[in-house]
Design a protein around this motif. Structure first.
Motif, mmCIF file in Angstrom:
data_model
loop_
_atom_site.group_PDB
_atom_site.id
_atom_site.type_symbol
_atom_site.label_atom_id
_atom_site.label_comp_id
_atom_site.label_asym_id
_atom_site.label_seq_id
_atom_site.Cartn_x
_atom_site.Cartn_y
_atom_site.Cartn_z
ATOM 1 N N ALA A 29 6.352 8.568 -13.263
ATOM 2 C CA ALA A 29 6.803 7.643 -11.338
ATOM 3 C C ALA A 29 7.547 6.471 -10.584
ATOM 4 C CB ALA A 29 5.372 7.058 -11.670
ATOM 5 N N VAL A 30 8.635 6.221 -11.383
ATOM 6 C CA VAL A 30 9.618 5.490 -10.324
ATOM 7 C C VAL A 30 10.850 6.732 -9.765
ATOM 8 C CG1 VAL A 30 12.099 4.483 -11.628
ATOM 9 C CG2 VAL A 30 9.394 3.547 -12.601
ATOM 10 N N THR A 31 10.415 8.100 -11.169
ATOM 11 C CA THR A 31 11.597 8.666 -10.677
ATOM 12 C C THR A 31 11.298 9.708 -8.946
ATOM 13 O OG1 THR A 31 12.351 9.209 -12.463
ATOM 14 C CG2 THR A 31 12.508 10.709 -11.171
ATOM 15 N N GLY A 32 9.849 9.798 -8.943
ATOM 16 C CA GLY A 32 8.755 10.003 -7.727
ATOM 17 C C GLY A 32 8.385 8.624 -6.563
ATOM 18 N N TRP A 33 8.895 7.934 -6.759
ATOM 19 C CA TRP A 33 9.012 7.150 -5.824
ATOM 20 C C TRP A 33 10.006 6.351 -5.531
ATOM 21 C CZ3 TRP A 33 9.399 1.239 -8.635
ATOM 22 C CH2 TRP A 33 10.101 0.508 -7.596
ATOM 23 N N LEU A 34 11.790 6.232 -6.423
ATOM 24 C CA LEU A 34 12.620 6.354 -5.869
ATOM 25 C C LEU A 34 13.517 8.226 -4.504
ATOM 26 C CD1 LEU A 34 14.988 4.508 -8.624
ATOM 27 C CD2 LEU A 34 13.972 3.766 -6.055
ATOM 28 N N SER A 35 12.638 8.658 -5.477
ATOM 29 C CA SER A 35 13.291 10.260 -4.967
ATOM 30 C C SER A 35 12.725 9.918 -3.295
ATOM 31 C CB SER A 35 12.857 11.036 -5.951
ATOM 32 O OG SER A 35 13.763 10.790 -7.377
ATOM 33 N N VAL A 36 11.253 10.388 -3.620
ATOM 34 C CA VAL A 36 10.472 10.435 -2.232
ATOM 35 C C VAL A 36 11.034 9.412 -1.273
ATOM 36 C CG1 VAL A 36 8.253 10.616 -1.013
ATOM 37 C CG2 VAL A 36 8.952 11.532 -3.372
ATOM 38 N N LEU A 82 2.108 -1.007 -9.158
ATOM 39 C CA LEU A 82 1.066 0.277 -9.369
ATOM 40 C C LEU A 82 1.801 1.073 -10.285
ATOM 41 C CD1 LEU A 82 -1.132 1.832 -8.577
ATOM 42 C CD2 LEU A 82 0.749 2.952 -6.850
ATOM 43 N N VAL A 83 2.889 1.244 -11.043
ATOM 44 C CA VAL A 83 3.422 2.377 -12.031
ATOM 45 C C VAL A 83 3.261 1.693 -12.745
ATOM 46 C CG1 VAL A 83 5.996 2.304 -12.709
ATOM 47 C CG2 VAL A 83 5.870 3.298 -10.080
ATOM 48 N N LEU A 84 3.404 0.378 -13.085
ATOM 49 C CA LEU A 84 3.375 -0.072 -14.846
ATOM 50 C C LEU A 84 2.067 0.034 -15.070
ATOM 51 C CD1 LEU A 84 5.827 -3.261 -14.638
ATOM 52 C CD2 LEU A 84 5.624 -0.986 -16.148
ATOM 53 N N TRP A 85 0.918 -0.823 -14.153
ATOM 54 C CA TRP A 85 -0.734 -0.630 -14.343
ATOM 55 C C TRP A 85 -0.974 0.865 -14.578
ATOM 56 C CZ3 TRP A 85 -4.264 1.068 -10.855
ATOM 57 C CH2 TRP A 85 -5.863 0.550 -11.549
ATOM 58 N N GLY A 86 -0.785 1.728 -13.701
ATOM 59 C CA GLY A 86 -1.255 3.127 -13.182
ATOM 60 C C GLY A 86 -1.093 3.916 -14.917
ATOM 61 N N ALA A 87 0.383 3.510 -15.667
ATOM 62 C CA ALA A 87 1.330 4.087 -16.360
ATOM 63 C C ALA A 87 0.784 3.637 -17.719
ATOM 64 C CB ALA A 87 2.479 4.140 -16.500
ATOM 65 N N ASP A 88 0.412 2.381 -17.400
ATOM 66 C CA ASP A 88 -0.184 1.842 -18.964
ATOM 67 C C ASP A 88 -2.165 2.251 -18.445
ATOM 68 O OD1 ASP A 88 -0.789 -0.381 -21.229
ATOM 69 O OD2 ASP A 88 -1.825 -1.020 -19.776
ATOM 70 N N LEU A 89 -2.657 2.325 -17.953
ATOM 71 C CA LEU A 89 -4.030 2.700 -18.082
ATOM 72 C C LEU A 89 -4.684 4.182 -18.517
ATOM 73 C CD1 LEU A 89 -6.813 2.540 -16.956
ATOM 74 C CD2 LEU A 89 -6.454 3.163 -14.374
ATOM 75 N N MET A 90 -3.408 4.618 -17.968
ATOM 76 C CA MET A 90 -3.611 6.434 -18.550
ATOM 77 C C MET A 90 -3.081 6.453 -19.466
ATOM 78 S SD MET A 90 -4.725 8.592 -16.260
ATOM 79 C CE MET A 90 -5.980 7.232 -15.794
ATOM 80 N N LEU A 118 -0.301 9.842 -7.192
ATOM 81 C CA LEU A 118 0.146 11.609 -7.243
ATOM 82 C C LEU A 118 1.062 12.477 -8.725
ATOM 83 C CD1 LEU A 118 0.319 13.466 -4.076
ATOM 84 C CD2 LEU A 118 -2.027 13.357 -5.521
ATOM 85 N N THR A 119 1.787 11.195 -8.565
ATOM 86 C CA THR A 119 2.806 11.669 -9.847
ATOM 87 C C THR A 119 2.371 10.936 -11.030
ATOM 88 O OG1 THR A 119 4.921 11.260 -8.345
ATOM 89 C CG2 THR A 119 5.231 11.263 -10.436
ATOM 90 N N LEU A 120 1.323 10.755 -10.691
ATOM 91 C CA LEU A 120 0.542 9.469 -12.139
ATOM 92 C C LEU A 120 -0.723 10.590 -12.922
ATOM 93 C CD1 LEU A 120 0.602 6.030 -12.156
ATOM 94 C CD2 LEU A 120 1.570 6.885 -13.697
ATOM 95 N N LEU A 121 -0.845 11.305 -11.205
ATOM 96 C CA LEU A 121 -2.369 12.147 -12.187
ATOM 97 C C LEU A 121 -1.565 13.638 -13.079
ATOM 98 C CD1 LEU A 121 -4.362 12.391 -9.122
ATOM 99 C CD2 LEU A 121 -5.229 11.458 -11.198
ATOM 100 N N TRP A 122 -0.077 13.823 -11.606
ATOM 101 C CA TRP A 122 0.859 15.427 -11.876
ATOM 102 C C TRP A 122 1.088 15.560 -13.977
ATOM 103 C CZ3 TRP A 122 1.871 20.238 -10.582
ATOM 104 C CH2 TRP A 122 1.993 21.016 -10.508
ATOM 105 N N VAL A 123 1.720 14.300 -14.098
ATOM 106 C CA VAL A 123 2.011 14.257 -15.515
ATOM 107 C C VAL A 123 1.056 14.452 -16.355
ATOM 108 C CG1 VAL A 123 3.656 12.694 -17.173
ATOM 109 C CG2 VAL A 123 3.646 12.790 -14.572
ATOM 110 N N VAL A 124 -0.265 13.436 -16.071
ATOM 111 C CA VAL A 124 -1.204 13.420 -17.182
ATOM 112 C C VAL A 124 -1.965 14.900 -17.280
ATOM 113 C CG1 VAL A 124 -1.468 11.265 -17.220
ATOM 114 C CG2 VAL A 124 -2.903 12.551 -16.423
#
Length: 417
Positions: free
Chosen positions: A336-343, A146-154, A201-207
């Motif tokens: 997104a990876v940072t949000g994943w590991l931190s949460v 999901l991280v890779l797909w979402g980041a590539d899409l955005m 949510l992280t992907l939405l926030w960053v874009v």
């Protein structure tokens, strides 16, 4: 002779000089690289130690060897570290090419988990598939997918200038993430569901999603999590047990109470490695979801603060990479990876110390388990690859000279000339 003011005394100047030196270290081009690498290795070493310390008594009774889980964990790390190293050498375009296949394979795995007779259930959730002698958890690579797909899409949408329209922000990101989340939800895995939603949510926030859209999505996700808790009786019992700490101490509150007791009994410096009480069968799943309680008991407050500090530095490094890289895909994926590991770390530790409900999610790099270890190390390897593309990082790496592997090849006469 007029005395120096307090502000300009030798001690003050020395402290200020040390502070400036530390800030200077944090501003170097390879700071992110070394922080990610160092924190990862320290957490892995601590995890191996605590897996042995938490499981030796139980495994000695079950298998005749106190080192059974330690050996399995070392084997998973032995697989994961080469994956991490390989990921650190890959260019961003390779990660983008892997996004769709990895997400598709994860979805297929999540569907297989739900097929009766193929999925393995335990502790109220259906998460695993038996693959020979191992159990694989498809929801773990789904996080990276999901991280890779979402980041590539955005990143593609940003390049085309389509992020000003809320529909371009949400479609197909929302339906794609929704499919993955729905499949994980059907397996009754609330902890992983929360992490996947955090990535979204992280992907939405960053874009730079509009505040109204972001708040609306966060509210919708909060409602979804509430529904997930209400419709599952065992989750509702956990929530009630969390809110009423005095109720059913030998039932639904037992694991939480034992975890808190273990942390509280450690004091400042702990009871010593292998000297705790919880490892003698008092704390269920001590090597996995509640390994932080074993750290608190055997290493004390100092040990728990070290763990928190390492995760804090890892989060700082991930955000530093996301802020400094120029490529939109790298920026989105790093955040997104940072949000994943931190949460995930916050949810695990919060459940152990009683400030959050228990969700059954492992502590990254520390808890026992291979399905989570390999995707996590792959994600950290990706962060290392991105860190090498920060401004000035390539020049700093070139100035550093050849690494130990290249020097060894040179000694053997095998290095590329």
């Amino acid at each position: 002779m007029t005395p120096l003011p307090a502000e300009s005394g030798p001690g003050r100047v020395g402290a200020r000089g040390r502070l400036v030196a530390v800030i200077g270290l944090l501003d170097r081009p390879l700071t992110s690289y070394y922080l990610v690498l160092g924190c990862s290795m320290l957490l892995l070493a601590l995890g191996l130690t605590m897996v042995l310390a938490s499981s030796n008594v139980d495994q000695l009774e079950r298998t005749g060897s106190a080192f059974t889980l330690l050996q399995k964990q070392a084997a998973w790390i032995g697989i994961g570290l080469p994956v991490m190293w390989l990921a650190s050498k890959l260019p961003p375009r390779t990660f983008r090419a892997l996004a769709y296949p990895l997400l598709l394979l994860s979805v297929i795995g999540l569907v297989i988990v739900l097929i009766p007779g193929l999925g393995v259930s335990a502790w109220g959730a259906t998460r695993w598939i038996d693959v020979g002698p191992f159990q694989v958890q498809p929801s773990e690579p789904a996080k990276l997918g999901l991280v890779l797909w979402g980041a590539d899409l955005m990143a593609r949408r940003e390049r085309l200038g389509q992020l000003t329209d809320w529909r371009a922000l949400l479609i197909p990101l929302l339906p794609g993430a929704g499919v993955v989340v729905m499949l994980v939800m059907l397996g009754s895995d609330l902890g992983t569901t929360v992490v996947l939603l955090t990535i979204f949510l992280t992907l939405l926030w960053v874009v730079g999603a509009p505040v109204r859209l972001f708040v609306g999505m966060a509210g919708l996700i909060g409602l979804l999590v509430a529904i997930l808790i209400v419709v599952e009786p065992y989750r509702m019992q956990r929530l009630v047990g969390f809110l009423d700490s005095s109720g059913d101490p030998l039932g639904i509150r037992y694991q939480g109470n034992q975890g808190l007791l273990a942390v509280a009994s450690g004091g400042w410096f702990g009871t010593g490695l292998g000297e705790g009480r919880a490892q003698w069968g008092f704390l269920p799943r001590a090597e996995n979801d509640f390994i932080f309680a074993i750290i608190g008991e055997q290493l004390g407050l100092v040990g728990t603060l070290v763990v928190l500090g390492l995760f804090g530095l890892l989060a700082y490094a991930g955000l530093r990479i996301a802020r400094r890289v120029r490529d939109p895909f790298m920026r989105l994926a790093a955040a997104a990876v940072t949000g994943w590991l931190s949460v995930q770390a916050i949810v695990n530790i919060g459940g152990v110390i009683g400030v959050l409900p228990i969700t059954g999610i492992p502590l990254p790099l520390v808890s026992y388990g291979g399905s989570a270890m390999i995707p996590t190390l792959a994600a950290l390897g990706m962060l290392l690859a991105f860190a090498q593309r920060e401004p000035g990082a390539r020049q700093a790496l070139a100035a550093r000279g050849p690494g130990p592997a290249r020097r060894a090849l040179s000694w053997l006469g095998l290095a590329r000339r």
